[in-house]
Scaffold this motif. Structure first.
Motif, short mmCIF file in Angstrom:
data_model
loop_
_atom_site.label_atom_id
_atom_site.label_comp_id
_atom_site.label_asym_id
_atom_site.label_seq_id
_atom_site.Cartn_x
_atom_site.Cartn_y
_atom_site.Cartn_z
N ASP A 247 -5.90 8.31 4.10
CA ASP A 247 -7.37 8.30 4.13
C ASP A 247 -7.94 9.41 3.25
N ILE A 248 -7.38 10.59 3.39
CA ILE A 248 -7.86 11.72 2.60
C ILE A 248 -7.63 11.47 1.12
N GLY A 249 -6.46 10.93 0.78
CA GLY A 249 -6.17 10.62 -0.61
C GLY A 249 -7.15 9.60 -1.19
N VAL A 250 -7.49 8.59 -0.40
CA VAL A 250 -8.46 7.59 -0.86
C VAL A 250 -9.82 8.24 -1.11
N PRO B 263 8.34 11.04 0.86
CA PRO B 263 9.36 11.94 0.30
C PRO B 263 9.00 12.48 -1.08
N THR B 264 8.20 11.72 -1.82
CA THR B 264 7.81 12.15 -3.15
C THR B 264 6.31 12.00 -3.32
N HIS B 265 5.79 12.69 -4.33
CA HIS B 265 4.38 12.57 -4.67
C HIS B 265 4.06 11.12 -5.06
N ARG B 266 4.99 10.48 -5.76
CA ARG B 266 4.78 9.10 -6.20
C ARG B 266 4.64 8.15 -5.01
N SER B 267 5.39 8.40 -3.95
CA SER B 267 5.30 7.51 -2.79
C SER B 267 3.95 7.64 -2.10
N LEU B 268 3.39 8.85 -2.08
CA LEU B 268 2.04 9.03 -1.50
C LEU B 268 1.00 8.34 -2.38
N LEU B 269 1.11 8.51 -3.69
CA LEU B 269 0.18 7.85 -4.59
C LEU B 269 0.27 6.33 -4.45
N SER B 270 1.47 5.83 -4.23
CA SER B 270 1.65 4.38 -4.05
C SER B 270 0.93 3.90 -2.79
N ALA B 271 1.02 4.68 -1.71
CA ALA B 271 0.33 4.31 -0.47
C ALA B 271 -1.19 4.31 -0.67
N HIS C 248 1.38 2.67 -13.47
CA HIS C 248 2.76 2.47 -13.02
C HIS C 248 3.67 3.64 -13.40
N ASP C 249 3.22 4.47 -14.32
CA ASP C 249 3.99 5.68 -14.63
C ASP C 249 3.91 6.68 -13.49
N LEU C 250 2.91 6.54 -12.60
CA LEU C 250 2.76 7.46 -11.46
C LEU C 250 3.24 6.85 -10.15
N LEU C 251 3.40 5.53 -10.11
CA LEU C 251 3.73 4.84 -8.86
C LEU C 251 5.18 4.40 -8.88
N ASP C 252 5.74 4.21 -7.67
CA ASP C 252 7.14 3.82 -7.59
C ASP C 252 7.36 2.53 -6.81
N GLY C 253 6.31 1.77 -6.59
CA GLY C 253 6.44 0.53 -5.83
C GLY C 253 6.21 0.70 -4.35
N GLY C 254 6.01 1.92 -3.89
CA GLY C 254 5.68 2.16 -2.48
C GLY C 254 6.82 1.88 -1.54
N ASP C 255 8.03 2.21 -1.90
CA ASP C 255 9.20 1.97 -1.05
C ASP C 255 9.14 2.92 0.13
N GLU C 256 8.90 2.37 1.32
CA GLU C 256 8.72 3.19 2.51
C GLU C 256 9.95 3.12 3.41
N ALA C 257 10.31 4.27 3.99
CA ALA C 257 11.48 4.33 4.86
C ALA C 257 11.22 3.70 6.22
N ASP C 258 9.93 3.52 6.57
CA ASP C 258 9.61 3.01 7.90
C ASP C 258 9.36 1.51 7.92
N GLY C 259 9.72 0.82 6.86
CA GLY C 259 9.63 -0.63 6.85
C GLY C 259 8.30 -1.19 6.38
N ARG C 260 7.37 -0.35 5.97
CA ARG C 260 6.10 -0.87 5.46
C ARG C 260 6.33 -1.57 4.12
N PRO C 261 5.46 -2.52 3.78
CA PRO C 261 5.67 -3.26 2.53
C PRO C 261 5.65 -2.36 1.31
N ARG C 262 6.47 -2.70 0.34
CA ARG C 262 6.43 -2.01 -0.93
C ARG C 262 5.12 -2.37 -1.63
#
Length: 216
Positions: A13-16, A48-56, A107-121
């Protein structure tokens, strides 16, 4: 904040909020954590990474875009008219949410949103949007097929036509949101009340270029 889900969603939410008001450059893990009132290492539990947060964060943008397009489209509507509405909604979103729109396609900043908790990529949110475009193009091509004296022959592949149309529309969206096209066409600035009126002929011409002229 002890439950993981509220904190995870709060970070997003804060990132948005930050991307809307301050742009992509402001989206640092430490700053998001500070605004959430947690330690700078806390976001790593969920991202785990900055890219994963940006993807979310970008995923929220795709959700909003999908909601906008779903509201405008009708499954049983004329496919050509629906494509025009889709293009108008896409460009409108780019103009109204320019920083988020920019992030969604970095896409240079995003990684597909691969989440460890099973959320959609992230790709599982983006590909259905393109699939909707392909489906509309396929319906149009089928509805507008004309018999040929030479007999049936291979027509254009719907996914190729859809990709070409999307590339054209995305360019319009970016240039319109930057104000470049409105300057070139001597049209009202993006966000002006007359903006949609100036954009409509461009949308119609773009659709004609990829689908052929509308039948009389």
């Amino acid at each position: 904040m002890e439950d993981g889900t509220p904190l995870r969603e709060r970070l997003v939410d804060i990132g948005v909020e930050m991307v809307a008001t301050e742009g992509i450059a402001a989206l640092g893990l430490r700053e998001i954590a500070r605004r959430a009132g947690v330690s700078h290492g806390a976001p790593r539990r969920y991202f785990p990474t900055h890219r994963s947060l940006l993807s979310a964060i970008a995923g929220r943008g795709f959700d909003a875009l999908k909601d906008r397009l779903d509201t405008a489209l009708r499954p049983d509507g004329d496919p050509r008219a629906q494509l025009c509405l889709l293009v108008e909604g896409y460009v409108g979103f780019a103009v109204e949410h320019r920083p988020m729109f920019e992030l969604m396609f970095r896409h240079d900043l995003l990684d597909g949103g691969d989440e460890a908790d099973g959320r959609p990529r992230l790709r599982e949110k983006t590909l259905p949007l393109f699939g909707s475009l392909v489906a509309l193009v396929a319906r149009h091509l089928q509805d507008s097929a004309r018999p040929s004296p030479a007999g049936p022959g291979p027509g254009p592949a719907p996914d190729v036509v859809a990709a070409a149309l999307w590339a054209n529309v995305h360019g319009i969206a970016q240039l319109w949101s930057w104000g470049s096209l409105s300057l070139t066409l001597a049209a009202p600035s993006p966000g002006d009340a007359r903006d949609r009126e100036s954009l409509a002929p461009l949308i119609a011409r773009t659709v004609d270029a990829h689908l052929g002229p509308a039948r009389p």
